[in-house]
Motif scaffolding. Structure first.
Motif, short mmCIF file in Angstrom:
data_model
loop_
_atom_site.label_atom_id
_atom_site.label_comp_id
_atom_site.label_asym_id
_atom_site.label_seq_id
_atom_site.Cartn_x
_atom_site.Cartn_y
_atom_site.Cartn_z
N ILE A 14 -41.88 47.49 -15.32
CA ILE A 14 -41.78 48.97 -14.93
C ILE A 14 -42.32 49.96 -16.01
O ILE A 14 -42.84 50.97 -15.97
CB ILE A 14 -40.10 49.43 -14.85
N MET A 15 -42.01 49.43 -17.30
CA MET A 15 -42.63 50.31 -18.49
C MET A 15 -44.17 50.09 -18.43
O MET A 15 -44.74 51.13 -18.96
CB MET A 15 -42.10 49.76 -19.85
N GLY A 16 -44.60 49.12 -18.02
CA GLY A 16 -45.97 48.94 -18.05
C GLY A 16 -46.78 49.87 -16.95
O GLY A 16 -47.64 50.47 -17.17
N VAL A 17 -46.14 50.00 -15.80
CA VAL A 17 -46.29 50.76 -14.56
C VAL A 17 -46.28 52.29 -15.23
O VAL A 17 -47.14 53.25 -14.79
CB VAL A 17 -45.53 50.55 -13.45
N ALA A 18 -45.27 52.45 -15.73
CA ALA A 18 -44.89 53.89 -16.25
C ALA A 18 -46.20 54.54 -17.23
O ALA A 18 -46.79 55.41 -17.18
CB ALA A 18 -43.95 54.08 -16.90
N ALA A 19 -46.53 53.49 -18.20
CA ALA A 19 -47.54 53.80 -19.18
C ALA A 19 -48.81 53.81 -18.48
O ALA A 19 -49.66 54.66 -18.96
CB ALA A 19 -47.62 52.53 -20.06
N THR A 20 -49.09 53.15 -17.32
CA THR A 20 -50.36 53.22 -16.73
C THR A 20 -50.52 54.51 -16.15
O THR A 20 -51.56 55.13 -16.16
CB THR A 20 -50.62 51.97 -15.77
N GLY A 21 -49.56 54.85 -15.39
CA GLY A 21 -49.33 56.20 -14.82
C GLY A 21 -49.67 57.22 -15.75
O GLY A 21 -50.37 58.45 -15.40
N VAL A 22 -49.12 57.31 -16.94
CA VAL A 22 -49.23 58.37 -18.19
C VAL A 22 -50.94 58.10 -18.54
O VAL A 22 -51.51 59.47 -18.46
CB VAL A 22 -48.57 58.00 -19.08
N VAL A 23 -51.52 57.19 -18.63
CA VAL A 23 -52.98 57.07 -18.93
C VAL A 23 -53.74 57.69 -18.00
O VAL A 23 -54.63 58.23 -18.25
CB VAL A 23 -53.13 55.63 -19.14
N ILE A 24 -53.42 57.34 -16.61
CA ILE A 24 -54.39 57.91 -15.68
C ILE A 24 -54.06 59.41 -15.54
O ILE A 24 -55.19 59.99 -15.33
CB ILE A 24 -53.93 57.36 -14.35
N ALA A 25 -52.99 59.92 -15.68
CA ALA A 25 -52.49 61.19 -15.68
C ALA A 25 -53.42 62.01 -16.72
O ALA A 25 -54.03 63.22 -16.45
CB ALA A 25 -51.21 61.62 -15.78
N ARG A 26 -53.50 61.37 -17.72
CA ARG A 26 -54.37 62.16 -18.98
C ARG A 26 -55.69 62.25 -18.83
O ARG A 26 -56.30 63.33 -18.70
CB ARG A 26 -54.00 61.50 -20.23
N ALA A 27 -56.17 60.92 -18.06
CA ALA A 27 -57.64 60.87 -17.74
C ALA A 27 -58.08 62.04 -16.67
O ALA A 27 -59.16 62.69 -16.88
CB ALA A 27 -58.17 59.75 -17.46
N GLU A 28 -57.14 62.19 -15.78
CA GLU A 28 -57.29 63.00 -14.67
C GLU A 28 -57.39 64.48 -15.35
O GLU A 28 -58.24 65.41 -14.88
CB GLU A 28 -56.28 62.95 -13.68
N ARG A 29 -56.37 64.76 -16.02
CA ARG A 29 -56.41 66.08 -16.55
C ARG A 29 -57.55 66.52 -17.46
O ARG A 29 -58.15 67.51 -17.25
CB ARG A 29 -55.07 66.49 -17.41
N ARG A 30 -58.09 65.64 -18.25
CA ARG A 30 -59.23 65.48 -19.13
C ARG A 30 -60.53 65.77 -18.08
O ARG A 30 -61.40 66.65 -18.46
CB ARG A 30 -59.56 64.46 -19.75
N ARG A 31 -60.52 65.05 -17.14
CA ARG A 31 -61.62 65.14 -16.01
C ARG A 31 -61.71 66.63 -15.47
O ARG A 31 -62.76 67.09 -15.30
CB ARG A 31 -61.43 64.25 -15.23
N ARG A 32 -60.53 67.02 -15.26
CA ARG A 32 -60.31 68.23 -14.40
C ARG A 32 -60.78 69.58 -15.25
O ARG A 32 -60.95 70.73 -15.05
CB ARG A 32 -59.22 68.39 -13.78
N ALA A 33 -60.96 69.38 -16.54
CA ALA A 33 -61.03 70.33 -17.58
C ALA A 33 -62.41 70.94 -17.66
O ALA A 33 -62.73 71.88 -18.08
CB ALA A 33 -60.51 70.08 -18.94
N TYR A 34 -63.30 70.00 -16.98
CA TYR A 34 -64.86 70.40 -17.08
C TYR A 34 -65.17 71.66 -16.14
O TYR A 34 -64.44 71.39 -15.08
CB TYR A 34 -65.77 69.32 -16.80
N THR A 35 -65.99 72.59 -16.53
CA THR A 35 -66.39 73.22 -15.27
C THR A 35 -67.47 72.69 -14.43
O THR A 35 -68.08 71.66 -14.80
CB THR A 35 -67.14 74.69 -16.05
#
Length: 60
Positions: A14-35
């Motif tokens: 469960i902790m592994g799945v949660a950590a993976t979700g955090v990493v994916i969410a951070r990458a998505e936020r970083r990707r959406r920050a570009y104009t």
């Protein structure tokens, strides 16, 4: 004692799945920050860079 190992394994999963979700969410936020202009410029750079690595007869 045997049940304790299964519980620990389940919690680790469960902790592994949660950590993976955090990493994916951070990458998505970083990707959406570009104009859109920044994305176009980066894509053009990639295309130009990819074309340089191909042999002369194979460029499209």
């Amino acid at each position: 004692m045997r049940m304790r190992w299964w519980k620990m394994l389940g919690l680790a999963g469960i902790m592994g799945v949660a950590a993976t979700g955090v990493v994916i969410a951070r990458a998505e936020r970083r990707r959406r920050a570009y104009t859109p202009e920044e994305i176009r410029a980066r894509l053009k750079e990639r295309v130009e860079g990819a074309g340089e690595g191909q042999p002369e007869g194979r460029r499209s």
